[in-house]
Motif scaffolding. Structure first.
Motif, PDB file in Angstrom:
ATOM      1  N   ILE A 180     -10.090  13.334 -14.535  1.00  0.00           N
ATOM      2  CA  ILE A 180     -11.042  12.226 -14.372  1.00  0.00           C
ATOM      3  C   ILE A 180     -10.328  10.996 -13.810  1.00  0.00           C
ATOM      4  O   ILE A 180     -10.845  10.313 -12.912  1.00  0.00           O
ATOM      5  CB  ILE A 180     -11.708  11.908 -15.720  1.00  0.00           C
ATOM      6  N   LEU A 181      -9.120  10.713 -14.327  1.00  0.00           N
ATOM      7  CA  LEU A 181      -8.366   9.544 -13.857  1.00  0.00           C
ATOM      8  C   LEU A 181      -8.011   9.670 -12.378  1.00  0.00           C
ATOM      9  O   LEU A 181      -8.209   8.730 -11.595  1.00  0.00           O
ATOM     10  CB  LEU A 181      -7.097   9.383 -14.694  1.00  0.00           C
ATOM     11  N   VAL A 182      -7.499  10.832 -11.975  1.00  0.00           N
ATOM     12  CA  VAL A 182      -7.105  11.033 -10.576  1.00  0.00           C
ATOM     13  C   VAL A 182      -8.328  11.018  -9.664  1.00  0.00           C
ATOM     14  O   VAL A 182      -8.286  10.453  -8.563  1.00  0.00           O
ATOM     15  CB  VAL A 182      -6.331  12.353 -10.430  1.00  0.00           C
ATOM     16  N   SER A 183      -9.427  11.600 -10.103  1.00  0.00           N
ATOM     17  CA  SER A 183     -10.645  11.595  -9.293  1.00  0.00           C
ATOM     18  C   SER A 183     -11.128  10.171  -9.046  1.00  0.00           C
ATOM     19  O   SER A 183     -11.576   9.840  -7.948  1.00  0.00           O
ATOM     20  CB  SER A 183     -11.741  12.409  -9.983  1.00  0.00           C
ATOM     21  N   PHE A 184     -11.001   9.329 -10.083  1.00  0.00           N
ATOM     22  CA  PHE A 184     -11.429   7.944  -9.929  1.00  0.00           C
ATOM     23  C   PHE A 184     -10.480   7.180  -9.009  1.00  0.00           C
ATOM     24  O   PHE A 184     -10.915   6.406  -8.149  1.00  0.00           O
ATOM     25  CB  PHE A 184     -11.483   7.261 -11.302  1.00  0.00           C
ATOM     26  N   ILE A 185      -9.162   7.393  -9.146  1.00  0.00           N
ATOM     27  CA  ILE A 185      -8.183   6.676  -8.328  1.00  0.00           C
ATOM     28  C   ILE A 185      -8.272   7.101  -6.866  1.00  0.00           C
ATOM     29  O   ILE A 185      -8.191   6.275  -5.953  1.00  0.00           O
ATOM     30  CB  ILE A 185      -6.758   6.910  -8.863  1.00  0.00           C
ATOM     31  N   THR A 205       0.823  -1.211   0.000  1.00  0.00           N
ATOM     32  CA  THR A 205       0.000   0.000   0.000  1.00  0.00           C
ATOM     33  C   THR A 205       0.857   1.262   0.000  1.00  0.00           C
ATOM     34  O   THR A 205       0.524   2.247  -0.668  1.00  0.00           O
ATOM     35  CB  THR A 205      -0.934   0.013   1.219  1.00  0.00           C
ATOM     36  N   TRP A 206       1.982   1.232   0.707  1.00  0.00           N
ATOM     37  CA  TRP A 206       2.888   2.382   0.730  1.00  0.00           C
ATOM     38  C   TRP A 206       3.607   2.533  -0.608  1.00  0.00           C
ATOM     39  O   TRP A 206       3.760   3.663  -1.110  1.00  0.00           O
ATOM     40  CB  TRP A 206       3.900   2.230   1.861  1.00  0.00           C
ATOM     41  N   VAL A 207       4.063   1.438  -1.179  1.00  0.00           N
ATOM     42  CA  VAL A 207       4.791   1.501  -2.449  1.00  0.00           C
ATOM     43  C   VAL A 207       3.893   2.034  -3.565  1.00  0.00           C
ATOM     44  O   VAL A 207       4.288   2.923  -4.334  1.00  0.00           O
ATOM     45  CB  VAL A 207       5.353   0.110  -2.815  1.00  0.00           C
ATOM     46  N   ILE A 208       2.673   1.510  -3.661  1.00  0.00           N
ATOM     47  CA  ILE A 208       1.759   1.952  -4.710  1.00  0.00           C
ATOM     48  C   ILE A 208       1.383   3.422  -4.530  1.00  0.00           C
ATOM     49  O   ILE A 208       1.377   4.206  -5.495  1.00  0.00           O
ATOM     50  CB  ILE A 208       0.495   1.065  -4.721  1.00  0.00           C
ATOM     51  N   SER A 209       1.086   3.819  -3.300  1.00  0.00           N
ATOM     52  CA  SER A 209       0.697   5.212  -3.034  1.00  0.00           C
ATOM     53  C   SER A 209       1.841   6.170  -3.360  1.00  0.00           C
ATOM     54  O   SER A 209       1.638   7.219  -3.985  1.00  0.00           O
ATOM     55  CB  SER A 209       0.275   5.368  -1.575  1.00  0.00           C
ATOM     56  N   PHE A 210       3.058   5.807  -2.939  1.00  0.00           N
ATOM     57  CA  PHE A 210       4.218   6.660  -3.210  1.00  0.00           C
ATOM     58  C   PHE A 210       4.473   6.750  -4.715  1.00  0.00           C
ATOM     59  O   PHE A 210       4.779   7.830  -5.239  1.00  0.00           O
ATOM     60  CB  PHE A 210       5.444   6.103  -2.494  1.00  0.00           C
ATOM     61  N   ALA A 211       4.351   5.627  -5.420  1.00  0.00           N
ATOM     62  CA  ALA A 211       4.618   5.623  -6.856  1.00  0.00           C
ATOM     63  C   ALA A 211       3.615   6.490  -7.608  1.00  0.00           C
ATOM     64  O   ALA A 211       3.985   7.224  -8.535  1.00  0.00           O
ATOM     65  CB  ALA A 211       4.577   4.187  -7.382  1.00  0.00           C
ATOM     66  N   VAL A 212       2.352   6.438  -7.204  1.00  0.00           N
ATOM     67  CA  VAL A 212       1.324   7.204  -7.915  1.00  0.00           C
ATOM     68  C   VAL A 212       1.493   8.694  -7.679  1.00  0.00           C
ATOM     69  O   VAL A 212       1.529   9.496  -8.625  1.00  0.00           O
ATOM     70  CB  VAL A 212      -0.079   6.735  -7.490  1.00  0.00           C
ATOM     71  N   TRP A 213       1.633   9.097  -6.409  1.00  0.00           N
ATOM     72  CA  TRP A 213       1.566  10.520  -6.099  1.00  0.00           C
ATOM     73  C   TRP A 213       2.909  11.229  -6.198  1.00  0.00           C
ATOM     74  O   TRP A 213       2.949  12.416  -6.550  1.00  0.00           O
ATOM     75  CB  TRP A 213       0.976  10.718  -4.703  1.00  0.00           C
ATOM     76  N   ARG A 272      -6.075  19.407 -16.846  1.00  0.00           N
ATOM     77  CA  ARG A 272      -6.413  18.628 -18.045  1.00  0.00           C
ATOM     78  C   ARG A 272      -7.540  17.663 -17.710  1.00  0.00           C
ATOM     79  O   ARG A 272      -7.474  16.951 -16.706  1.00  0.00           O
ATOM     80  CB  ARG A 272      -5.189  17.875 -18.564  1.00  0.00           C
ATOM     81  N   LYS A 273      -8.552  17.647 -18.547  1.00  0.00           N
ATOM     82  CA  LYS A 273      -9.754  16.863 -18.270  1.00  0.00           C
ATOM     83  C   LYS A 273      -9.478  15.366 -18.135  1.00  0.00           C
ATOM     84  O   LYS A 273      -9.943  14.744 -17.161  1.00  0.00           O
ATOM     85  CB  LYS A 273     -10.771  17.099 -19.389  1.00  0.00           C
ATOM     86  N   PRO A 274      -8.742  14.724 -19.054  1.00  0.00           N
ATOM     87  CA  PRO A 274      -8.531  13.272 -18.918  1.00  0.00           C
ATOM     88  C   PRO A 274      -7.812  12.884 -17.626  1.00  0.00           C
ATOM     89  O   PRO A 274      -8.218  11.939 -16.937  1.00  0.00           O
ATOM     90  CB  PRO A 274      -7.695  12.913 -20.157  1.00  0.00           C
ATOM     91  N   THR A 275      -6.738  13.613 -17.283  1.00  0.00           N
ATOM     92  CA  THR A 275      -6.005  13.276 -16.059  1.00  0.00           C
ATOM     93  C   THR A 275      -6.816  13.613 -14.811  1.00  0.00           C
ATOM     94  O   THR A 275      -6.704  12.939 -13.796  1.00  0.00           O
ATOM     95  CB  THR A 275      -4.663  14.018 -16.027  1.00  0.00           C
ATOM     96  N   ALA A 321     -15.804  12.840  -2.540  1.00  0.00           N
ATOM     97  CA  ALA A 321     -16.151  12.235  -3.826  1.00  0.00           C
ATOM     98  C   ALA A 321     -17.114  13.119  -4.610  1.00  0.00           C
ATOM     99  O   ALA A 321     -16.970  13.289  -5.830  1.00  0.00           O
ATOM    100  CB  ALA A 321     -16.756  10.850  -3.592  1.00  0.00           C
ATOM    101  N   VAL A 322     -18.104  13.703  -3.927  1.00  0.00           N
ATOM    102  CA  VAL A 322     -19.036  14.611  -4.593  1.00  0.00           C
ATOM    103  C   VAL A 322     -18.305  15.853  -5.091  1.00  0.00           C
ATOM    104  O   VAL A 322     -18.556  16.347  -6.202  1.00  0.00           O
ATOM    105  CB  VAL A 322     -20.177  14.997  -3.632  1.00  0.00           C
ATOM    106  N   ASP A 323     -17.381  16.363  -4.280  1.00  0.00           N
ATOM    107  CA  ASP A 323     -16.600  17.541  -4.666  1.00  0.00           C
ATOM    108  C   ASP A 323     -15.790  17.264  -5.937  1.00  0.00           C
ATOM    109  O   ASP A 323     -15.726  18.100  -6.844  1.00  0.00           O
ATOM    110  CB  ASP A 323     -15.677  17.929  -3.514  1.00  0.00           C
ATOM    111  N   LEU A 324     -15.170  16.089  -6.008  1.00  0.00           N
ATOM    112  CA  LEU A 324     -14.396  15.733  -7.198  1.00  0.00           C
ATOM    113  C   LEU A 324     -15.292  15.563  -8.416  1.00  0.00           C
ATOM    114  O   LEU A 324     -14.903  15.929  -9.544  1.00  0.00           O
ATOM    115  CB  LEU A 324     -13.611  14.448  -6.939  1.00  0.00           C
ATOM    116  N   MET A 325     -16.497  15.035  -8.230  1.00  0.00           N
ATOM    117  CA  MET A 325     -17.427  14.882  -9.345  1.00  0.00           C
ATOM    118  C   MET A 325     -17.852  16.235  -9.900  1.00  0.00           C
ATOM    119  O   MET A 325     -17.918  16.431 -11.121  1.00  0.00           O
ATOM    120  CB  MET A 325     -18.647  14.080  -8.892  1.00  0.00           C
TER     121      MET A 325
END
Length: 403
Positions: free
Chosen positions: A178-183, A136-144, A173-176, A343-347
């Protein structure tokens, strides 16, 4: 929004004080949970290792992220430069992601334990829980850090939010976006709610069909076997934990229904009447040959002990299942309540950025919802204490300075 010239003057207000109180309570409660794991070895079991990982992330949120974000209310704006902002936001999102992924790990583990109990019992271990926590730490660090923080460092921008923070490049940017909001929120929210719903429905359906009912009716052999597997796996877990701790005496029932201890069961096996032991009408009985040839060994000690008595077996498994479901329910409930506004705020931000900016200029909804999300780090330890009496008793013992 343009950046203000010169450092702003600090203005102490009630909002800043409330933020500091929330930060202090978050540090205190999570520190008590971690201290409880340290002083009470009975808490160091497989499932609680996931809880400990979340508590570490929540402790750092209250110790570092909350005080830094509260400075926005003290100075009226964000006072740090672009580079420090990138690292602070990267560290903030990493910690929040570790907490979210920790809840997902618990839900997945309970899902496997509910639908595949035998496989789960055979494969679970402290080492496995530790590797999942590290993941969980490795994935979180790699993403952010390695993806989004590096992007902001390489290609900085001067766009500011109403609270004075630099806007990350992914939000432009709209695509990124949406991706970050979903992740970050939407995906984990849907996954956790979906897993919990399936687990709840499964446990509820099994609870309405005791094994004795399945044997007396014309239910299919597969459904009866599944109920037996669930009870066997839960009971084996309880019995193995009791053997490891050596503080709780294993309880058995002989064919007459009398409660005896483990030592009495071993020493008294030769004296059990043969006709009672070999009675085929009793589902859980011991054969005379097995009793005569029984010898304690390391293999027998490591394997789950056999319990004689169908009612005792079902009751112990039911008690453990209720405790696990209570813990999971409170953790998921705390997650839903604190992450739903975010989640509502990101939507809204994803659907219409202009409308989102207008709303935040009138009132800092984004900052408010972000602090509601931060409060998940405060509600998690409260949920642990409410769900597990041993955690609650250990914390009270620490507060009273008792050994």
């Amino acid at each position: 929004m343009t950046r203000q010239s010169g450092p702003p003057e600090p203005k102490f207000d009630v909002t800043f004080l409330i933020m500091l109180i929330i930060s202090g309570l978050t540090v205190l409660t999570n520190a008590l949970i971690l201290a409880g794991f340290y002083v009470q070895r009975k808490l160091r079991n497989y499932t609680n290792y996931y809880i400990m990982n979340i508590a570490i992330a929540d402790l750092l949120v209250g110790l570092i992220i909350m005080p830094l974000r509260s400075l926005t209310f003290l100075y009226g704006t964000w006072i740090f430069g672009h580079t420090r902002t990138v690292f602070i936001l990267g560290f903030q999102n990493t910690l929040l992601s570790v907490s979210v992924f920790g809840v997902i790990a618990i839900c997945l583990d309970r899902y496997i334990a509910t639908f595949y109990p035998i496989e789960h019992f055979q494969r679970k271990s402290i080492r496995k829980a530790t590797l999942v926590n590290i993941g969980t730490w490795v994935i979180s660090f790699a993403v952010w850090f390695l993806v989004f923080s590096v992007w902001d460092l390489v290609d900085p921008n001067d766009n500011l939010t109403p609270s004075g923070l630099f806007k990350p490049n992914y939000s432009l940017r709209k695509p990124t976006l949406i991706l970050v909001s979903f992740i970050r929120a939407l995906g984990p929210f849907l996954l956790i709610c979906g897993l919990y719903t399936r687990i709840y429905l499964r446990v509820r359906s099994i609870g309405k069909r005791p094994i004795s009912t399945g044997l007396k009716t014309n239910e299919s052999p597969n459904s009866v076997a599944l109920v037996r597997q669930l009870e066997n796996a839960d009971l084996a877990y309880v019995s193995s934990e009791q053997d490891k701790n050596k503080d709780i005496e294993d309880v058995f029932k002989n064919p007459e229904g009398k409660v005896i201890s483990l030592g009495q069961a071993i020493s008294g096996m030769r004296s059990i009447p043969t006709d009672n032991v070999a009675d085929k009408s009793t589902e859980y009985s011991l054969s005379n040959d097995r009793s005569r040839n029984y010898r304690p060994s390391m293999e027998n000690a490591s394997s789950p002990p056999r319990i004689i008595g169908k009612s005792t077996k079902t009751d112990v498994a039911s008690m453990k299942g209720q405790k696990v479901m209570r813990t999971l329910t409170l953790i998921v409930l705390a997650f839903v309540v604190t992450w739903l506004p975010n989640a509502v705020d990101l939507m809204v931000h994803t659907a219409s950025e202009d409308y989102y900016d207008i709303m935040n200029e009138l009132f800092p909804f984004s900052e408010l919802f972000r602090w509601v999300t931060f409060c998940n780090s405060l509600t998690n330890p409260v949920a642990y204490a409410m769900a597990q009496p041993l955690i609650r008793q250990t914390v009270l013992m620490i507060l009273r300075c008792k050994r």
